[in-house]
Design a protein around this motif. Structure first.
Motif, PDB file in Angstrom:
ATOM      1  N   THR A  49       0.850  -1.190   0.000  1.00 31.26           N
ATOM      2  CA  THR A  49       0.000   0.000   0.000  1.00 31.26           C
ATOM      3  C   THR A  49       0.883   1.236   0.000  1.00 31.26           C
ATOM      4  OG1 THR A  49      -0.139   0.284   2.409  1.00 31.26           O
ATOM      5  CG2 THR A  49      -1.713  -1.246   1.398  1.00 31.26           C
ATOM      6  N   GLU A  50       0.287   2.370  -0.319  1.00 33.37           N
ATOM      7  CA  GLU A  50       1.047   3.620  -0.324  1.00 33.37           C
ATOM      8  C   GLU A  50       1.430   4.052   1.083  1.00 33.37           C
ATOM      9  OE1 GLU A  50      -1.085   6.609  -2.456  1.00 33.37           O
ATOM     10  OE2 GLU A  50      -1.061   5.516  -4.362  1.00 33.37           O
ATOM     11  N   GLU A  51       0.688   3.629   2.079  1.00 36.65           N
ATOM     12  CA  GLU A  51       0.946   4.030   3.463  1.00 36.65           C
ATOM     13  C   GLU A  51       1.969   3.133   4.154  1.00 36.65           C
ATOM     14  OE1 GLU A  51      -2.832   5.480   2.014  1.00 36.65           O
ATOM     15  OE2 GLU A  51      -2.036   3.434   2.172  1.00 36.65           O
ATOM     16  N   THR A 251      -4.326   2.778   0.548  1.00 35.93           N
ATOM     17  CA  THR A 251      -4.433   2.800  -0.910  1.00 35.93           C
ATOM     18  C   THR A 251      -3.594   1.654  -1.455  1.00 35.93           C
ATOM     19  OG1 THR A 251      -4.653   5.211  -0.869  1.00 35.93           O
ATOM     20  CG2 THR A 251      -4.145   4.192  -2.993  1.00 35.93           C
ATOM     21  N   ASN A 253      -1.499  -0.601  -3.808  1.00 40.86           N
ATOM     22  CA  ASN A 253      -0.778  -0.255  -5.035  1.00 40.86           C
ATOM     23  C   ASN A 253      -0.139  -1.458  -5.712  1.00 40.86           C
ATOM     24  OD1 ASN A 253       1.314  -0.791  -3.284  1.00 40.86           O
ATOM     25  ND2 ASN A 253       2.114   1.298  -3.226  1.00 40.86           N
TER      26      ASN A 253
END
Length: 319
Positions: A49-51, A251, A253
Motif C-alpha cells: 500500500t502507499e501508506e 491505498t 498499489n
C-alpha cells in the motif's frame, strides 16, 4: 603443574565452548532463508500500500536506534570487563566510586532522550496513518465475529436498493463515519465461515476484494468479542471492538491475493479466523460487486453491537 597435565591447559575447554557458541550463532544468523533483498526490511513483508512504507521506515528506524544503543552498552560492558579486571599480581580491592552525580545524571537523561525521540516519531507517523481527512473512494465495513469475517461493501451497485446511512443493519456504526458514505448506497456483502476457501489459492477464509489505486476506508465493527483486523503485507492492523467503531484507510498499489488474519486472541477457534485480500483493477472490482448482487447478496449483514453510552458521549463531545 597443571591439574590437567603438562600438555593440557585448563582454559582450553572454555575456549572450545566459546568457539562452538560463535559457530552456532553464525549458522543461525545466516540460515534464516532470507535473501539480501529481504534483509533491509528486517522481517517485514514487502509493502503493498502507499501508506505501508511509512510504517516500514518507523520499524527500520527503531531497529537502528536499538542497535546503536546496544553497541554502546555492549562496548561499555566489554571495556569495563577487560580494562578493569583484577590484576593477577594485585589482590587488593580497587578504589570504589559512589554517588558520581555526572554519571547518574547521564544514565537518567540519556534514556529519557531516547524514549522521547521514539515517542515523537511514533506519534507523528501514527497521526498520519490514522488520519481520515481524505474522502475515500471505497468504504468497506469489516465485521468480525466468532469465527470468521463479513464484508459490507458500501457502494452503489446495480440491482441493490437502500441507503447505508439509514440501514438498520448498520446502526452500530456512528454517524461521524456515515457522513462519508455514498448517497443511496444499497450495497452488497460477502460473509465467510472457517471452512470457506479462496477458489484460486485455496487459502482458508473469505476473500475481500479491493481496487488497486483507490483509497479504501475500513470501518471495523464486532458482533461479540474483541478481534483484530490484520492484512499482513499492509503492515497495518487495528482492533475490532464490540461497542466501539475503529477505522483506518489505505491505498493498495499492488495487485495480488494476500493473507489476512485475526491478531487478537478471541477464543477457542481464534486460529481459524483467516481471510484473504484480493487487490484487482477497478474494473474487475466493479464486476465482482455486480456478481455479488446477481447472487442475491444485496444489502448488508448486521454490523455488530451498538455503541456503548460511553462511546456515544465521547462522539457527542467531539462534534
Amino acid at each position: 603443574m597443571s591439574p590437567y597435565g603438562s600438555d593440557r591447559s585448563p582454559r582450553r575447554p572454555m575456549r572450545r565452548k566459546l568457539l562452538q557458541a560463535l559457530t552456532a550463532g553464525l549458522v543461525l544468523a545466516t540460515a534464516t532463508g532470507c535473501t539480501y533483498k529481504d534483509f533491509p526490511r528486517l522481517g517485514m513483508p514487502t509493502p503493498t500500500t502507499e501508506e505501508a512504507p511509512r510504517i516500514l521506515s518507523l520499524w527500520q528506524g527503531s531497529w537502528a536506534a536499538a542497535l546503536a544503543t546496544g553497541v554502546l552498552v555492549w562496548g561499555l560492558i566489554l571495556w569495563s570487563a577487560f580494562f578493569h579486571r583484577r590484576s593477577r599480581t594485585k589482590v587488593e580491592v580497587p578504589p570504589q566510586t559512589r554517588y558520581n552525580m555526572p554519571i547518574e545524571a547521564l544514565y537518567t537523561v540519556v534514556p529519557l532522550i531516547i524514549v522521547s525521540v521514539l515517542f515523537y516519531f511514533t506519534a507523528r507517523d501514527e497521526s498520519k496513518i490514522l488520519s481520515l481527512d481524505k474522502k475515500p473512494d471505497v468504504t468497506v465495513n469489516v465485521v468480525g465475529f466468532q469465527w470468521s469475517w463479513g464484508f459490507n461493501y458500501i457502494e452503489n451497485v446495480d440491482g441493490s436498493t437502500g441507503d447505508a446511512k439509514t440501514d438498520k443493519n448498520l446502526d452500530a456504526i456512528p454517524d461521524r463515519f456515515k457522513k462519508d458514505f455514498p448517497a443511496a448506497a444499497g450495497g452488497v456483502y460477502d460473509v465467510g465461515t472457517p471452512a470457506t476457501k479462496n477458489p484460486q489459492t485455496l487459502n482458508p477464509g473469505p476473500t475481500l476484494w479491493l481496487p488497486k489505486g483507490k483509497t479504501v476506508r475500513f470501518v471495523l465493527t464486532s458482533r461479540d468479542v474483541i478481534h483484530s483486523f490484520w492484512v499482513v503485507p499492509f503492515l497495518m492492523k487495528q482492533d475490532v471492538i464490540p461497542g466501539h467503531t475503529n477505522s483506518f484507510q489505505v491505498t493498495p498499489n499492488k495487485e495480488g491475493t494476500f493473507l489476512g488474519k485475526c491478531a487478537e486472541l478471541c477464543g477457542v477457534d481464534h486460529s481459524r479466523m483467516l481471510f484473504n485480500v484480493k487487490v484487482v483493477s477497478p474494473e474487475r472490482y466493479e464486476e465482482h460487486l455486480k456478481k455479488l448482487a446477481e447472487k442475491g447478496q444485496t444489502g448488508y449483514v448486521p454490523a455488530g453491537i451498538e455503541q456503548t453510552d460511553h462511546e456515544k458521549n465521547r462522539e457527542t463531545n467531539n462534534l
